[in-house]
Write an enzyme that holds these catalytic residues in place. Structure first.
Site, short mmCIF file in Angstrom:
data_model
loop_
_atom_site.label_atom_id
_atom_site.label_comp_id
_atom_site.label_asym_id
_atom_site.label_seq_id
_atom_site.Cartn_x
_atom_site.Cartn_y
_atom_site.Cartn_z
N TYR A 132 0.71 -1.21 0.17
CA TYR A 132 -0.02 -0.16 0.01
C TYR A 132 1.07 1.21 -0.22
O TYR A 132 1.77 1.29 -0.74
CB TYR A 132 -1.01 -0.04 1.20
CG TYR A 132 -2.22 0.76 0.82
CD1 TYR A 132 -3.07 0.47 -0.28
CD2 TYR A 132 -2.33 1.97 1.57
CE1 TYR A 132 -4.14 1.45 -0.65
CE2 TYR A 132 -3.51 2.60 1.29
CZ TYR A 132 -4.33 2.48 0.06
OH TYR A 132 -5.29 2.92 -0.41
N ARG A 185 -9.76 10.70 -7.46
CA ARG A 185 -8.97 11.21 -6.53
C ARG A 185 -8.08 10.34 -5.99
O ARG A 185 -8.15 10.24 -4.59
CB ARG A 185 -9.67 12.14 -5.87
CG ARG A 185 -8.92 13.20 -4.87
CD ARG A 185 -9.05 13.55 -3.49
NE ARG A 185 -8.66 12.16 -2.91
CZ ARG A 185 -8.44 11.97 -1.57
NH1 ARG A 185 -9.42 12.75 -0.58
NH2 ARG A 185 -8.05 10.89 -1.02
N LYS A 203 -6.35 -2.04 -0.39
CA LYS A 203 -7.26 -2.06 0.81
C LYS A 203 -7.75 -3.12 1.24
O LYS A 203 -7.70 -3.72 2.35
CB LYS A 203 -8.42 -0.95 0.56
CG LYS A 203 -7.97 0.49 0.35
CD LYS A 203 -7.36 1.05 1.55
CE LYS A 203 -7.32 2.39 1.81
NZ LYS A 203 -7.06 3.32 2.91
N GLU A 274 -13.86 5.02 -1.50
CA GLU A 274 -12.38 5.08 -1.46
C GLU A 274 -12.09 6.27 -2.38
O GLU A 274 -12.34 5.71 -3.49
CB GLU A 274 -11.61 3.88 -1.26
CG GLU A 274 -10.08 3.83 -1.08
CD GLU A 274 -9.90 4.16 0.42
OE1 GLU A 274 -9.18 4.94 0.90
OE2 GLU A 274 -10.62 3.56 1.26
N ASP A 275 -11.34 6.96 -2.25
CA ASP A 275 -10.58 8.14 -3.00
C ASP A 275 -11.77 8.69 -4.15
O ASP A 275 -11.44 8.57 -5.39
CB ASP A 275 -9.56 7.48 -3.86
CG ASP A 275 -8.15 7.17 -2.89
OD1 ASP A 275 -8.55 7.70 -1.39
OD2 ASP A 275 -7.08 6.87 -3.18
N ASP A 297 -13.53 5.99 3.92
CA ASP A 297 -12.31 5.97 4.55
C ASP A 297 -11.69 7.26 4.59
O ASP A 297 -11.04 7.34 5.56
CB ASP A 297 -11.75 4.64 4.03
CG ASP A 297 -10.37 4.45 4.74
OD1 ASP A 297 -10.25 4.39 5.84
OD2 ASP A 297 -9.36 4.56 4.21
N ASP A 298 -11.81 7.75 3.60
CA ASP A 298 -10.85 9.27 3.44
C ASP A 298 -11.50 10.18 4.36
O ASP A 298 -10.91 11.10 4.95
CB ASP A 298 -11.09 9.70 1.91
CG ASP A 298 -10.60 8.85 1.02
OD1 ASP A 298 -9.35 8.27 1.03
OD2 ASP A 298 -11.16 8.36 0.13
N ASN A 436 -0.20 11.70 1.30
CA ASN A 436 0.57 10.68 0.68
C ASN A 436 0.24 10.52 -0.81
O ASN A 436 -0.85 11.19 -1.17
CB ASN A 436 0.14 9.35 1.48
CG ASN A 436 -1.04 9.18 1.57
OD1 ASN A 436 -1.69 9.03 0.51
ND2 ASN A 436 -1.58 8.51 2.75
N ASN A 480 -1.61 5.62 9.77
CA ASN A 480 -2.16 4.79 8.70
C ASN A 480 -3.77 4.50 8.92
O ASN A 480 -4.08 3.93 10.22
CB ASN A 480 -1.29 3.50 8.56
CG ASN A 480 -1.50 2.82 7.20
OD1 ASN A 480 -2.48 2.66 6.75
ND2 ASN A 480 -0.38 2.35 6.80
#
Length: 575
Positions: A132, A185, A203, A274-275, A297-298, A436, A480
């Site tokens: 990851y 993103r 993930k 996610e993203d 999650d973000d 990150n 993390n």
């Protein structure tokens, strides 16, 4: 849409009650037994040897080689898993770059799941940065060029009206965790289209390694709705839907259909968004959160892990959490999500909602966000301060924040002047650089320690090596999300919670902070060692189960000894 989704969910809940015994038997029966009893009897010889979920490769015993038609198909030696891991590590460490190691590990996952996960669990500090962040960022950029074998499930605009049908092409019936992205993103890298599939794949690996969700119960999904990255579309090797992103109405309809189809096909699955681009991330979280098992999650995972770091920092500074002033550089999903969870934490600590909001300050590229600013993002408006306009550096001097959080995706925004100002107004400044991959972090660990004269309490979204300052060696902590979301998923599935709530993330942050030992704090870390992440996930899962029971959301009957019960559900990749 809300009406139709509510109707689908009510039907699913009714069906779940009628078929609950069968559904939950499949979760609670040890998967190793089901593998032997169901799958292995149908596989023989080469087919068994090449099945990634069941193969033991050279570890098949003499008796197994006879029974399953493997004689002559393997070298003579019966190798232990320990010896196989030695061979894996030796081969991996010979690779000259992180991306080559990523490709090697991905090939191992495709070839032998149990060996991959056992290696990852036993050497997680070395393997996780390769599987990851930060390596996954480079892997996503090169995804089409390093593609070897299909993993995950792809949905495109051409699948509209048929998503529920094509979901049946996925070979597993009992999915409990779905990680989905639309690739718009990806980390701090922007729109990577279908190349973003590397994120759900990564993930899922963390769900398995960090929380013991069985790999057969995890599903990576790419909503491939096109990309506005022209260079990608023009890349002859690009594998995604080669068109600009679809219009807003069609996009929302596709996401709605996907969520409804999941309720019908996998009624016990939790969906992890996610993203997604920040506006879409918040829109979908609000749209679905009260109706189906889902979280972002973000927004929520990042918020919980960041809040946990702040909680732990108070054990070092001696400050009370309720007295803190927190400043954010950035106004995206990570920053605003953390601010919203921090409000809940402040309120729990005794402040009113208004008092809590006044403890949170936002900086954008123009400086401090105040009531004089225009075009303020809706999620930021509750935190607007009646303060004179000033620059980032001036705001630190005037407000004297105890904690500075970066969520910009822009490298170097915490420059020497900023870090030194934080050190001037705090004996032990707390600086959390969330962005990150590593190339996008606000400052490096070494810079933070050097510029603060070794006084900083530092955490980051990307991993950094230990830093020596004077006679002290600091082990900077990585904030993390793998400390949070795997435990959330495990707790939701173990309790069969109907929804994923904000209080679960607040509780997860508290649990995570409480797992940090005094020796870890002395080493400069506000998070526990990654080597303990499975124990952390278990503790979070048990706490999530208690929240689910207290909020009347748990559909599964839970025993008094939650820890033993949850541990019995966790996948152990052994032969």
């Amino acid at each position: 849409m809300e009406t139709s989704l509510s109707s689908v969910f009510r039907i699913v809940q009714l069906c779940s009650k009628l078929s609950g015994f069968v559904a939950y038997w499949s979760w609670q029966t040890p998967l190793a037994i089901r593998e032997i009893g169901i799958k292995m009897k149908n596989l023989y010889g080469k087919a068994l040897l090449t099945d990634p979920g069941l193969t033991k490769s050279t570890a098949f015993t003499r008796e197994e080689r006879e029974r399953f038609g493997l004689r002559g198909l393997l070298p003579y030696e019966v190798a232990s898993m320990h010896k196989q891991i030695e061979r894996v590590l030796g081969s991996m460490r010979c690779k000259s770059s992180a991306i080559e190691k990523y490709i090697f590990l991905n090939a191992l996952l495709e070839r032998n799941q149990r060996l991959f996960y056992r290696t990852m669990i036993d050497h997680i500090e070395e393997i996780m940065p390769l599987v990851y962040t930060p390596t996954v960022g480079e892997a996503c950029k090169k995804f089409a060029h390093i593609f070897r074998k299909p993993q995950g499930f792809y949905i495109t605009p051409e699948d509209r009206g048929e998503i529920a049908t094509i979901l049946r092409n996925w070979p597993e019936e009992d999915i409990r965790v779905i990680v989905v992205t639309d690739g718009e993103r990806i980390l701090g890298l922007g729109d990577l289209g279908a190349n973003g599939m590397g994120i759900p794949i990564g993930k899922v690996a963390l769900y398995v390694a960090c929380a013991g969700i069985h790999p057969a119960q995890c599903m990576p999904v790419m909503l491939d709705v096109g990309t506005n990255n022209v260079a990608l579309r023009e890349d002859p090797l690009y594998l995604g839907y080669p068109h600009p992103r679809i219009d807003a109405a069609t996009y929302r309809a596709l996401v709605d259909e996907f969520v409804q189809a999941v309720q019908l096909r996998y009624p016990h699955a939790v969906i992890q968004f996610e993203d997604f681009l920040t506006p879409h991330a918040f829109e979908f979280l609000e749209r679905y959160n009260g109706q189906v098992r889902c979280f972002n999650d973000d927004i929520q995972g990042t918020a919980a892990v960041t809040l946990a770091g702040i909680y732990t920092s108070c054990r070092i500074t001696g400050k009370q959490f309720a007295d803190l002033n927190i400043m954010f550089l950035g106004t995206g999903s990570a920053a605003s999500g953390t601010a919203e969870l921090a409000v809940d934490a402040f309120v729990k600590a005794g402040l009113s909602n208004a008092e809590a909001q006044r403890r949170l300050w936002f900086i954008d590229r123009k400086g401090l966000i105040t009531t004089a600013n225009e075009n303020i993002k809706p999620r930021i408006k509750p935190f607007i301060q009646a303060h004179a306009a000033c620059s980032f550096a001036e705001a630190i001097d005037e407000i004297k924040p105890d904690v500075l959080i970066g969520a910009t995706g822009v490298a170097g925004t915490f420059n020497e002047a900023i870090v030194r100002r934080m050190a001037a107004v705090n004996e032990r400044p707390v600086i959390i650089a969330l962005s990150n991959p590593t190339s996008h972090t606000e400052c490096t660990a070494e810079q933070a320690y050097q510029w603060s004269d070794g006084r900083v309490i530092f955490a980051s979204g990307s991993p950094f090596d230990p830093v020596r300052y004077g006679d002290t060696v600091f082990k900077p902590a990585q904030g993390n999300n793998a400390y949070i979301f795997p435990g959330i998923g495990l707790g939701v599935t173990a309790s069969a919670a109907r929804l994923v709530t904000q209080s679960m993330f607040l509780t997860a942050a508290e649990v995570l902070a409480n797992t940090v030992t005094e020796s870890e704090i002395r080493n400069g870390s506000v998070y526990p060692a990654l080597t303990r992440v499975r124990d952390v996930s278990l503790a979070i899962a048990a706490a999530v189960c208690r929240v689910a029971m207290n909020e009347g959301l748990a559909e599964s009957a839970l025993p008094e000894d939650l820890n033993s019960y949850i541990r019995s559900l966790m996948y152990e990749p052994d032969y």
